[in-house]
Design a protein around this motif. Structure first.
Motif, PDB file in Angstrom:
ATOM      1  N   MET A 190      15.425  25.157  13.520  1.00  0.00           N
ATOM      2  CA  MET A 190      14.143  25.242  13.748  1.00  0.00           C
ATOM      3  C   MET A 190      13.201  24.328  13.131  1.00  0.00           C
ATOM      4  SD  MET A 190      14.092  28.035  16.058  1.00  0.00           S
ATOM      5  CE  MET A 190      12.243  28.557  15.917  1.00  0.00           C
ATOM      6  N   GLN A 191      12.062  23.610  13.714  1.00  0.00           N
ATOM      7  CA  GLN A 191      11.217  22.950  12.766  1.00  0.00           C
ATOM      8  C   GLN A 191       9.876  23.343  13.332  1.00  0.00           C
ATOM      9  OE1 GLN A 191      11.252  18.616  13.720  1.00  0.00           O
ATOM     10  NE2 GLN A 191      10.628  18.372  11.617  1.00  0.00           N
ATOM     11  N   ASP A 192       9.043  23.789  12.396  1.00  0.00           N
ATOM     12  CA  ASP A 192       7.907  24.374  12.570  1.00  0.00           C
ATOM     13  C   ASP A 192       7.637  25.416  13.754  1.00  0.00           C
ATOM     14  OD1 ASP A 192       6.781  22.820  10.572  1.00  0.00           O
ATOM     15  OD2 ASP A 192       6.378  21.067  12.023  1.00  0.00           O
ATOM     16  N   SER A 193       8.671  26.442  13.795  1.00  0.00           N
ATOM     17  CA  SER A 193       8.848  27.158  14.854  1.00  0.00           C
ATOM     18  C   SER A 193       9.364  26.874  16.188  1.00  0.00           C
ATOM     19  CB  SER A 193       7.381  28.184  15.005  1.00  0.00           C
ATOM     20  OG  SER A 193       7.171  28.703  13.503  1.00  0.00           O
ATOM     21  N   ILE A 194       9.473  25.421  16.156  1.00  0.00           N
ATOM     22  CA  ILE A 194      10.079  25.016  17.346  1.00  0.00           C
ATOM     23  C   ILE A 194      11.492  24.960  17.380  1.00  0.00           C
ATOM     24  CG2 ILE A 194       9.999  22.888  19.260  1.00  0.00           C
ATOM     25  CD1 ILE A 194       7.374  22.237  17.856  1.00  0.00           C
ATOM     26  N   PRO A 195      12.285  25.422  18.593  1.00  0.00           N
ATOM     27  CA  PRO A 195      13.736  25.483  18.574  1.00  0.00           C
ATOM     28  C   PRO A 195      14.199  24.041  18.874  1.00  0.00           C
ATOM     29  CG  PRO A 195      12.809  26.861  20.246  1.00  0.00           C
ATOM     30  CD  PRO A 195      11.671  26.372  19.527  1.00  0.00           C
ATOM     31  N   LEU A 196      15.106  23.569  18.032  1.00  0.00           N
ATOM     32  CA  LEU A 196      15.641  22.210  18.353  1.00  0.00           C
ATOM     33  C   LEU A 196      17.245  22.310  18.762  1.00  0.00           C
ATOM     34  CD1 LEU A 196      14.466  20.309  15.220  1.00  0.00           C
ATOM     35  CD2 LEU A 196      13.381  20.318  17.399  1.00  0.00           C
ATOM     36  N   GLY A 197      17.730  23.599  18.327  1.00  0.00           N
ATOM     37  CA  GLY A 197      19.042  23.766  18.651  1.00  0.00           C
ATOM     38  C   GLY A 197      19.719  24.788  18.172  1.00  0.00           C
ATOM     39  N   THR A 198      20.883  24.903  18.024  1.00  0.00           N
ATOM     40  CA  THR A 198      21.666  26.042  17.422  1.00  0.00           C
ATOM     41  C   THR A 198      23.056  25.428  16.774  1.00  0.00           C
ATOM     42  OG1 THR A 198      23.030  26.595  19.521  1.00  0.00           O
ATOM     43  CG2 THR A 198      21.181  27.890  18.933  1.00  0.00           C
TER      44      THR A 198
END
Length: 458
Positions: free
Chosen positions: A131-139
Motif C-alpha cells: 500500500m501507498q497512502d491507502s492505495i493498493p499497489l499490489g501484493t
C-alpha cells in the motif's frame, strides 16, 4: 514426625503405579510434541509475515514506478532465508511481476492468492498487501518450506527420551529414597556441628570486640600521655627560664640595680610564651574565646603581603591568586596567625627555595554521598608549596599536638594543630593534600557570610 523419620518409612511403588506413571509421561511427551508442531508453524508464519511486510515496504516505490528489475532484486534477496521456499510480487492487476522458487519446488500461481495466510500440511502461504497512502499497489506472496525430516525426528525423539526417563525414574526411585534418608541424617549431623561452630564464632567475636575496646582505650591513654608529656616539657622549659631569671634577679639586684630590668624582661618573655602556648592549646581544643567578624579573605591576605614576604625570605617565590569576593565570619587575628603559620611551614619545607602560592576562591559545593563537607557556599583559602611533601603516615599525624618533623628547638608541633582547632571551632573544614617530593596543599573552607542589609530610612 521429623524429616528423617519420614524418609526412613517411604511408601513402596507398585508395578501398577510405575506403569501408570510411565504412560502418563509418554502421553505428556505426545502432547508436547503436538504442541511444538503448532508452535513451530505459528512461529514460522509470524517470521515469514514480518519478512513479507519488510519486502512490501521496500518495494513500494519500485511498484509505483513499475520498476520490475528493482522489484526482482528485492525478491531475490529473500533467498538467503532457508525457511522461504518461494516468494513473488504481484501488481495491482494481480499479475506476477517478480519471483523466485527454489529448485524442484512447485512454482507460484500466476495470479495473487486471495487469502492472507493459507496453511497446507507443513507449508504456509503468506500474502501481504503493498500500500501507498491507502492505495493498493499490489501484493507480496511468500511460501515457507516443509520442516526438514531431521528436525521433526529430533523433536519427536523427545517422546522416546521421556519413556526411557520414566523407566529409569521407576528403577532409581527406591535407591534415591534410601540415599535421601542417609543424606538427611548427615545433614542433621552437619547442622548440629554448624550450630556449635557458630556459637564458637560468636564467642570469638565478643572476645575480639572486648580486645578492640581495650586497644582503643589504650590508644586514648597513650594520646593523653603524649599530650600531657608535651605540655609538661614545654611548661617545664618556661618555668626554668622564669625561675632562673628570678634567681639571678634576687642574687644580683643589690649589687647591680641596672640588671633588674634585664632579668624581669626575661621572666616576662617566658610568661608571654607560656600564655601563647596556652592559647594554642585552647585553639586545638576548640575552647579559645574568639571575636569573629565579617571579613574578605582576599583583602586580609593582601594586607599580610609584606609580613609574609619578610617571614619566608628571598629564596621563596610567592604567587598570589586572590579571587574570592565573598565574605566569611572568623576571628581576624587568629586567621592571620593561621595563614602566617602555614606560610612559614611551607618555607621550612623548601630549604633550597621554591614557589609558595596563596590563593582564595569562592566555591559552591554540591552534596556528595559520604562526603564530610556539607553542601553550600564557601570561601576557600589554599596555601600550596613545591617542597618536600609528607608521607601518608606524617599527613595523618600532622595536626596532632606536639608532633613535628622539624629538628629539636625549631618547632613546638602546635602550629598545624592550632590552625586545625581554630578552623573547626569556626565551623570550617581543614584538608591536607600532599605528595612526597612534590609539595603540599592545605585547603581551608569557611562558610560564606551574608551581612544584614541596613534598614531603609523613611
Amino acid at each position: 514426625m521429623t524429616a528423617v523419620d519420614h524418609v526412613r518409612g517411604p511408601r513402596r511403588l507398585t508395578p501398577a503405579y510405575a506403569l501408570a506413571a510411565a504412560i502418563a509421561l509418554l502421553a505428556a511427551g505426545i502432547l508436547i510434541s503436538a504442541y511444538q508442531d503448532r508452535v513451530f508453524r505459528a512461529q514460522q508464519v509470524r517470521e515469514v509475515t514480518v519478512q513479507g511486510e519488510i519486502l512490501a515496504a521496500s518495494i513500494t516505490a519500485a511498484l509505483f514506478f513499475a520498476d520490475a528489475k528493482a522489484v526482482q532484486e528485492h525478491v531475490s534477496a529473500l533467498q538467503i532465508n532457508p525457511e522461504i521456499e518461494a516468494a513473488g510480487v504481484y501488481d495491482d492487476r494481480n499479475a506476477l511481476v517478480a519471483s523466485f522458487v527454489r529448485k524442484g519446488q512447485e512454482p507460484l500461481p500466476r495470479s495473487a492468492p486471495d487469502r492472507s495466510t493459507l496453511v497446507r500440511g507443513r507449508r504456509a502461504m503468506v500474502v501481504v498487501p503493498v500500500m501507498q497512502d491507502s492505495i493498493p499497489l499490489g501484493t507480496v506472496s511468500i511460501r515457507t518450506i516443509d520442516e526438514p525430516p531431521g528436525r521433526r525426528l529430533t523433536r519427536h525423539a523427545a517422546i522416546m527420551l521421556l519413556a526411557v526417563m520414566a523407566a529409569l525414574l521407576m528403577a532409581f526411585t527406591g535407591t534415591s529414597q534410601r540415599t535421601l534418608g542417609e543424606a538427611n541424617r548427615q545433614l542433621e549431623a552437619r547442622a548440629i556441628a554448624l550450630a556449635e561452630t557458630n556459637q564458637l564464632l560468636q564467642n570469638e567475636m565478643e572476645e575480639r570486640s572486648k580486645a578492640e575496646d581495650a586497644l582503643r582505650q589504650s590508644q586514648k591513654m597513650e594520646a593523653v600521655g603524649q599530650l600531657s608529656g608535651g605540655i609538661a616539657h614545654d611548661f617545664n622549659n618556661l618555668l626554668t627560664i622564669i625561675q632562673g631569671n628570678l634567681h639571678l634577679l634576687k642574687a644580683q639586684a643589690a649589687a647591680d640595680p641596672s640588671a633588674i630590668q634585664t632579668y624581669a624582661d626575661g621572666a616576662g618573655e617566658a610568661v608571654d610564651r607560656a600564655g601563647h602556648l596556652v592559647r594554642r592549646l585552647l585553639a586545638f581544643s576548640r575552647r579559645q574565646p574568639l571575636s569573629p567578624r565579617s571579613v574578605n579573605l582576599s583583602e586580609l591576605a593582601t594586607g599580610m603581603k609584606d609580613l609574609i614576604l619578610h617571614s619566608v625570605g628571598d629564596r621563596v617565590r610567592i604567587e598570589w591568586e586572590l579571587r574570592a569576593q565573598w565574605k566569611t565570619l572568623c576571628d581576624v587575628n587568629q586567621m592571620e596567625n593561621v595563614i602566617l603559620n602555614l606560610a612559614i611551614n611551607a618555607r621550612d619545607a623548601m630549604p633550597d627555595g621554591g614557589t609558595l602560592t596563596i590563593a582564595t576562591n569562592d566555591l559552591t559545593l554540591d552534596g556528595a554521598p559520604g562526603g564530610e563537607v556539607t553542601p553550600g557556599e564557601y570561601v576557600e583559602v589554599k596555601v600550596r608549596d613545591t617542597g618536600s611533601g609528607m608521607t601518608e603516615e606524617v599527613r595523618k599525624r600532622a595536626v596532632d599536638p606536639f608532633f613535628t618533623t622539624k629538628p629539636h628547638g625549631q618547632g613546638t608541633g602546635l602550629g598545624l594543630s592550632m590552625a586545625f582547632g581554630f578552623i573547626r571551632q569556626s565551623n570550617g573544614y581543614f584538608d591536607i593534600d600532599t605528595v612526597p617530593g612534590k609539595g603540599t596543599t592545605i585547603a581551608i573552607l569557611l562558610r560564606r557570610h551574608f551581612e544584614a542589609e541596613p534598614p531603609e530610612t523613611a
